[in-house]
Design an enzyme around this catalytic site. Sequence first.
Site: not given
Lengths: 279, 313
Positions: B55, B34, B80
């Site tokens: 993360e 993405s 995130f």
Amino acid sequence: MSYTEKDIRELRKIAATLRGNLIEMIPAGKVGHLGGSSSIMDVTAALYFKHMKVFDDPKDPRRDRCVFSKGHAVLAQYAAFVELGYVSHEDLHKVKTLDGTLQGHPDMDHTPGIEAVTGSLGQGLSVSLGMALGLRVDGSASRVFAILGDGELAEGQIWEAAMAAAAYGADNLVAIVDLNGVQATDTVDKVLANPNQAAKWAAFGWNVIEIDGHDFAQILDALDAAAACKGKPTAIIAKTVKGKGFAFAEGKAAYHNAAMNEAEYAQALECVKKMKEEA
Amino acid sequence: MSKMNMRKAYGEALLELGRENKRIVALEADLGKSTMSNMFGGEFPERYFQMGIAEANMISTAAGLALTGHIAYASTFAVFASGRPYDQIRSSVAIPRLNVKICGSSAGLSDFGDGKTHQSVDDIAIMRVLPNMKVLSPVDYYETKKMVRAMTEIDGPCYIRVNRNDVPVITDPDAPFEFGKVKQMRDGKDAVIFATGFMVYQSLEAAKLLEADGIGAKVVNVNTIKPLDVAGVQAAAKGMKGAVTVEEASVIGGMGSAVCEALAEGPAESRVKTLRMGIQDRFGTSAQKYDELLAEYNLTPEDIAKTVRNALK
């Protein structure tokens, strides 16, 4: 075996000197992390004065890296840095002061020899993993040692890093757990029980070695075994005593971060004197 | 007017940088398809680190890579990449001023379908408040490409927020990006609109609507939110009868707040009535179309034109 009886005797002497440097930083009335700094002191001595590649220039690119993820125990590193010539006794006296070079938690910008900024617990193993991967990209033979507290193992990020280090087969990374069993409030068992550390690290895919963290032969053997292990990172679970070497503080949460009174400080000096004589 | 994708710009720029500079490494957290960082990963697998859905570990690992002399680009969705690993950014990256370049992808409301958990309303504010952090917000494909490249040259940590959708190209591919300088996109005699990201395009459209009513609206692209071009902001407001700020983020602590701070501390002739447009202290929500969501949050050209008229009252 990469060491001799003489090496062990030498390390005992150094560790006694380092514990002397430690209490030099926290005279009576000055708050400091006595407990967790002294529990990891023997491992610190073995790393900096026997096992790791260390140079006069703390930035020498060939060096091995040591990251105290349990950053509050940085006094142990400062104690070693005096003997390595990175900081002075004068610096020790100015620990945690505005014009000093030694911050309350590890700060690479202030202190030569410090490799990262740590102290917000749980992050140092990830930072060490990044270093290990970066060194691997560069084809460097340098290795990375991350010092973790057992209370710190409640931080979820530790286990994210454990998972990733195994997935990447980071065999140039060694995590050393200072299993002193005591954290700020109470024993680890009472605060939030987190037992079976050896099994947990093994389940995450690490090479695991359990040792007495105050036995230099065991420490050095474990470090040698970690260096020889290929394809996976090594976790050394070092059973230690919080406040080791200072009888009045041993195993007590009260000395996690406290000031000694005059009587205790006198005892601490006596303990160091005895350690030096016996070494 | 052609539309192009900022995420594609990020992926392409990262790949180009990887070819030019061996010190560049990249990390992702299962969203590289993405954010398009996977373009880099395809060509440089040894310098690309898939960190899984973790993360916090990604950011601190990026810090470690920077500590061994690499320039580490870490990307995931903006929520995130900012709030979730906030303390990792703060402690591992920002305090030691490391060369970690964070890409907050699908920023603002641009991930329209996924709703409030995935739409970043607070990323500008929380990245801006961090000492040592630089905050960049490109308007289109070309500006994104230039910024991603510029981040390599800027010493220390950077945060860039990137829109998810194809958005109109409104900058000249050959014009240089000037870090730390606001850029006037259109002149006007009555009011100034300070905008950032895709909202610059919306503001240019608003200026056209206002022009039909005889109102001249100047449009200023605040593409570097931090460090803010304080002098440039003050100069742009000088002599104006009203000002409006527009961002696809919370009006609390974001670009609009930064502009108001600059104007309040500036000379009297710049201290003009300023209305802040953006997300009004609420979270996002799901919508079927991006345009639908922008209308729900009063961020259409018509909304902006109306607010400019209010500022002039």
